[in-house]
Design a protein around this motif. Structure first.
Motif, PDB file in Angstrom:
ATOM      1  N   GLU A  81      26.390  68.239  23.504  1.00  0.00           N
ATOM      2  CA  GLU A  81      26.845  69.605  23.732  1.00  0.00           C
ATOM      3  C   GLU A  81      28.082  69.917  22.910  1.00  0.00           C
ATOM      4  OE1 GLU A  81      27.951  70.174  27.829  1.00  0.00           O
ATOM      5  OE2 GLU A  81      29.645  68.801  27.705  1.00  0.00           O
ATOM      6  N   PHE A  82      28.215  71.194  22.629  1.00  0.00           N
ATOM      7  CA  PHE A  82      29.351  71.695  21.860  1.00  0.00           C
ATOM      8  C   PHE A  82      30.625  71.623  22.698  1.00  0.00           C
ATOM      9  CE2 PHE A  82      31.594  74.206  18.857  1.00  0.00           C
ATOM     10  CZ  PHE A  82      32.334  75.150  19.562  1.00  0.00           C
ATOM     11  N   VAL A  83      31.735  71.239  22.042  1.00  0.00           N
ATOM     12  CA  VAL A  83      33.033  71.194  22.704  1.00  0.00           C
ATOM     13  C   VAL A  83      33.963  72.252  22.125  1.00  0.00           C
ATOM     14  CG1 VAL A  83      35.094  69.807  23.122  1.00  0.00           C
ATOM     15  CG2 VAL A  83      32.818  68.743  23.256  1.00  0.00           C
ATOM     16  N   GLY A  84      34.189  72.201  20.824  1.00  0.00           N
ATOM     17  CA  GLY A  84      35.090  73.152  20.191  1.00  0.00           C
ATOM     18  C   GLY A  84      34.970  73.077  18.688  1.00  0.00           C
ATOM     19  N   ALA A  85      35.461  74.111  18.027  1.00  0.00           N
ATOM     20  CA  ALA A  85      35.378  74.155  16.572  1.00  0.00           C
ATOM     21  C   ALA A  85      36.533  74.948  16.004  1.00  0.00           C
ATOM     22  CB  ALA A  85      34.054  74.775  16.128  1.00  0.00           C
ATOM     23  N   ILE A  86      36.841  74.667  14.744  1.00  0.00           N
ATOM     24  CA  ILE A  86      37.879  75.400  14.033  1.00  0.00           C
ATOM     25  C   ILE A  86      37.339  75.818  12.683  1.00  0.00           C
ATOM     26  CG2 ILE A  86      38.925  73.288  13.092  1.00  0.00           C
ATOM     27  CD1 ILE A  86      41.674  74.752  13.465  1.00  0.00           C
ATOM     28  N   SER A  87      37.574  77.064  12.345  1.00  0.00           N
ATOM     29  CA  SER A  87      37.008  77.625  11.133  1.00  0.00           C
ATOM     30  C   SER A  87      37.751  77.161   9.898  1.00  0.00           C
ATOM     31  CB  SER A  87      37.077  79.153  11.222  1.00  0.00           C
ATOM     32  OG  SER A  87      36.688  79.743  10.005  1.00  0.00           O
ATOM     33  N   TRP A  88      37.032  77.228   8.768  1.00  0.00           N
ATOM     34  CA  TRP A  88      37.689  76.981   7.488  1.00  0.00           C
ATOM     35  C   TRP A  88      38.558  78.175   7.102  1.00  0.00           C
ATOM     36  CZ3 TRP A  88      36.920  80.010   3.055  1.00  0.00           C
ATOM     37  CH2 TRP A  88      35.927  80.978   3.161  1.00  0.00           C
ATOM     38  N   MET A  89      38.233  79.332   7.688  1.00  0.00           N
ATOM     39  CA  MET A  89      38.916  80.572   7.339  1.00  0.00           C
ATOM     40  C   MET A  89      39.859  80.972   8.471  1.00  0.00           C
ATOM     41  SD  MET A  89      37.219  84.315   6.729  1.00  0.00           S
ATOM     42  CE  MET A  89      36.567  83.956   5.120  1.00  0.00           C
ATOM     43  N   SER A  90      41.107  81.087   8.186  1.00  0.00           N
ATOM     44  CA  SER A  90      42.097  81.607   9.130  1.00  0.00           C
ATOM     45  C   SER A  90      42.292  80.753  10.376  1.00  0.00           C
ATOM     46  CB  SER A  90      41.741  83.032   9.574  1.00  0.00           C
ATOM     47  OG  SER A  90      41.637  83.877   8.462  1.00  0.00           O
ATOM     48  N   GLY A  91      41.666  79.592  10.402  1.00  0.00           N
ATOM     49  CA  GLY A  91      41.874  78.707  11.542  1.00  0.00           C
ATOM     50  C   GLY A  91      41.349  79.245  12.857  1.00  0.00           C
ATOM     51  N   ASN A  92      40.372  80.155  12.817  1.00  0.00           N
ATOM     52  CA  ASN A  92      39.780  80.650  14.067  1.00  0.00           C
ATOM     53  C   ASN A  92      39.192  79.499  14.862  1.00  0.00           C
ATOM     54  OD1 ASN A  92      40.388  83.288  13.389  1.00  0.00           O
ATOM     55  ND2 ASN A  92      38.422  83.651  12.402  1.00  0.00           N
ATOM     56  N   LEU A 145      36.895  78.160  18.495  1.00  0.00           N
ATOM     57  CA  LEU A 145      35.866  78.473  19.481  1.00  0.00           C
ATOM     58  C   LEU A 145      35.751  77.278  20.413  1.00  0.00           C
ATOM     59  CD1 LEU A 145      33.481  80.378  20.342  1.00  0.00           C
ATOM     60  CD2 LEU A 145      32.017  78.977  18.860  1.00  0.00           C
ATOM     61  N   TYR A 146      35.634  77.547  21.725  1.00  0.00           N
ATOM     62  CA  TYR A 146      35.567  76.455  22.705  1.00  0.00           C
ATOM     63  C   TYR A 146      34.470  76.700  23.718  1.00  0.00           C
ATOM     64  CZ  TYR A 146      40.089  75.185  20.827  1.00  0.00           C
ATOM     65  OH  TYR A 146      41.098  74.811  19.985  1.00  0.00           O
ATOM     66  N   ALA A 147      33.926  75.613  24.208  1.00  0.00           N
ATOM     67  CA  ALA A 147      33.021  75.694  25.343  1.00  0.00           C
ATOM     68  C   ALA A 147      33.833  76.081  26.582  1.00  0.00           C
ATOM     69  CB  ALA A 147      32.341  74.347  25.566  1.00  0.00           C
ATOM     70  N   ASP A 148      33.191  76.800  27.488  1.00  0.00           N
ATOM     71  CA  ASP A 148      33.888  77.235  28.701  1.00  0.00           C
ATOM     72  C   ASP A 148      34.426  76.052  29.494  1.00  0.00           C
ATOM     73  OD1 ASP A 148      31.651  80.041  29.395  1.00  0.00           O
ATOM     74  OD2 ASP A 148      33.413  79.867  28.093  1.00  0.00           O
ATOM     75  N   SER A 149      33.729  74.943  29.461  1.00  0.00           N
ATOM     76  CA  SER A 149      34.106  73.791  30.274  1.00  0.00           C
ATOM     77  C   SER A 149      35.409  73.146  29.822  1.00  0.00           C
ATOM     78  CB  SER A 149      32.990  72.742  30.251  1.00  0.00           C
ATOM     79  OG  SER A 149      32.733  72.322  28.917  1.00  0.00           O
ATOM     80  N   VAL A 150      35.836  73.415  28.595  1.00  0.00           N
ATOM     81  CA  VAL A 150      37.058  72.791  28.089  1.00  0.00           C
ATOM     82  C   VAL A 150      38.124  73.811  27.708  1.00  0.00           C
ATOM     83  CG1 VAL A 150      35.705  70.864  27.209  1.00  0.00           C
ATOM     84  CG2 VAL A 150      36.374  72.721  25.648  1.00  0.00           C
ATOM     85  N   LYS A 151      37.800  75.082  27.786  1.00  0.00           N
ATOM     86  CA  LYS A 151      38.739  76.120  27.370  1.00  0.00           C
ATOM     87  C   LYS A 151      40.015  76.027  28.186  1.00  0.00           C
ATOM     88  CE  LYS A 151      36.544  79.729  26.217  1.00  0.00           C
ATOM     89  NZ  LYS A 151      35.758  80.992  26.261  1.00  0.00           N
ATOM     90  N   GLY A 152      41.136  76.033  27.492  1.00  0.00           N
ATOM     91  CA  GLY A 152      42.434  75.915  28.148  1.00  0.00           C
ATOM     92  C   GLY A 152      42.897  74.488  28.331  1.00  0.00           C
ATOM     93  N   ARG A 153      42.013  73.515  28.145  1.00  0.00           N
ATOM     94  CA  ARG A 153      42.389  72.107  28.287  1.00  0.00           C
ATOM     95  C   ARG A 153      42.316  71.355  26.954  1.00  0.00           C
ATOM     96  NH1 ARG A 153      39.402  68.659  31.095  1.00  0.00           N
ATOM     97  NH2 ARG A 153      37.431  69.776  30.763  1.00  0.00           N
ATOM     98  N   LEU A 173      41.152  66.537  18.048  1.00  0.00           N
ATOM     99  CA  LEU A 173      40.802  67.138  19.330  1.00  0.00           C
ATOM    100  C   LEU A 173      41.825  66.663  20.343  1.00  0.00           C
ATOM    101  CD1 LEU A 173      38.825  68.841  21.026  1.00  0.00           C
ATOM    102  CD2 LEU A 173      37.608  66.708  21.560  1.00  0.00           C
ATOM    103  N   ARG A 174      42.683  67.577  20.745  1.00  0.00           N
ATOM    104  CA  ARG A 174      43.670  67.267  21.764  1.00  0.00           C
ATOM    105  C   ARG A 174      43.089  67.621  23.123  1.00  0.00           C
ATOM    106  NH1 ARG A 174      49.807  68.652  19.732  1.00  0.00           N
ATOM    107  NH2 ARG A 174      49.828  67.163  18.016  1.00  0.00           N
ATOM    108  N   MET A 175      43.098  66.652  24.003  1.00  0.00           N
ATOM    109  CA  MET A 175      42.481  66.825  25.314  1.00  0.00           C
ATOM    110  C   MET A 175      43.537  66.614  26.396  1.00  0.00           C
ATOM    111  SD  MET A 175      38.863  64.859  24.649  1.00  0.00           S
ATOM    112  CE  MET A 175      39.640  63.273  24.345  1.00  0.00           C
ATOM    113  N   TYR A 176      43.678  67.581  27.259  1.00  0.00           N
ATOM    114  CA  TYR A 176      44.638  67.524  28.356  1.00  0.00           C
ATOM    115  C   TYR A 176      43.886  67.624  29.687  1.00  0.00           C
ATOM    116  CZ  TYR A 176      47.872  68.807  24.595  1.00  0.00           C
ATOM    117  OH  TYR A 176      48.593  68.843  23.422  1.00  0.00           O
ATOM    118  N   SER A 177      44.568  67.190  30.734  1.00  0.00           N
ATOM    119  CA  SER A 177      44.000  67.293  32.094  1.00  0.00           C
ATOM    120  C   SER A 177      42.561  66.782  32.126  1.00  0.00           C
ATOM    121  CB  SER A 177      44.047  68.751  32.569  1.00  0.00           C
ATOM    122  OG  SER A 177      45.372  69.233  32.565  1.00  0.00           O
ATOM    123  N   LEU A 178      42.369  65.606  31.601  1.00  0.00           N
ATOM    124  CA  LEU A 178      41.026  65.059  31.516  1.00  0.00           C
ATOM    125  C   LEU A 178      40.418  64.824  32.889  1.00  0.00           C
ATOM    126  CD1 LEU A 178      41.580  62.734  28.490  1.00  0.00           C
ATOM    127  CD2 LEU A 178      39.773  64.449  28.651  1.00  0.00           C
TER     128      LEU A 178
END
Length: 131
Positions: A51-62, A64-72, A86-91
């Motif tokens: 499953e997808f966790v998160g991604a960072i764009s080549w352009m402008s550093g945009n 995207l995160y999965a809901d399950s990890v957003k904010g953590r 990938l920095r992971m908090y509150s595991l």
């Protein structure tokens, strides 16, 4: 060819933090070309689909995160080092999985959460979160 190598996995307790790294190498990649790749993290828990966790764009550093990890979780990149983090908090125990990084060299503006959009994959690093 492009190789991706993850590192930083391990065994932690619930509530802990962890940082994963993924470094690119190979004859087909340079710091300039790496900067044009969108980079993503996926994970696969035992008996489940990747499953997808998160991604960072080549352009402008945009990002995207999965809901399950957003904010953590946070995805960061250092193009000079050809490395994405990938920095992971509150595991949580449910974060236990093998974590994979992936690279998309299509230069699409829209970040993708679909596995098929990514061209290169690492071998994965195990993250285990105990209760």
């Amino acid at each position: 060819q492009v190789q991706l190598e993850e590192s930083g996995g391990g065994l932690v307790q619930a509530g802990d933090s962890l940082r994963l790294s993924c470094t690119a190498s190979g004859r087909s990649i340079s710091t300039r070309s790496f900067s044009s790749y969108s980079m993503a993290w996926f994970r696969q828990a035992p008996g489940k689909e990747r499953e997808f966790v998160g991604a960072i764009s080549w352009m402008s550093g945009n990002e995207l995160y999965a809901d399950s990890v957003k904010g953590r979780f946070t995805v960061l990149r250092d193009n000079a080092k050809m490395t994405v983090y990938l920095r992971m908090y509150s595991l949580r125990p449910e974060d236990t999985a093998v974590y994979y990084c992936a690279a998309d060299d299509s230069r699409m503006v829209r970040l993708a959460s679909e596995m098929g959009k990514y061209d290169y994959w690492g071998q994965g690093t195990q993250v285990t979160v105990s209760a």
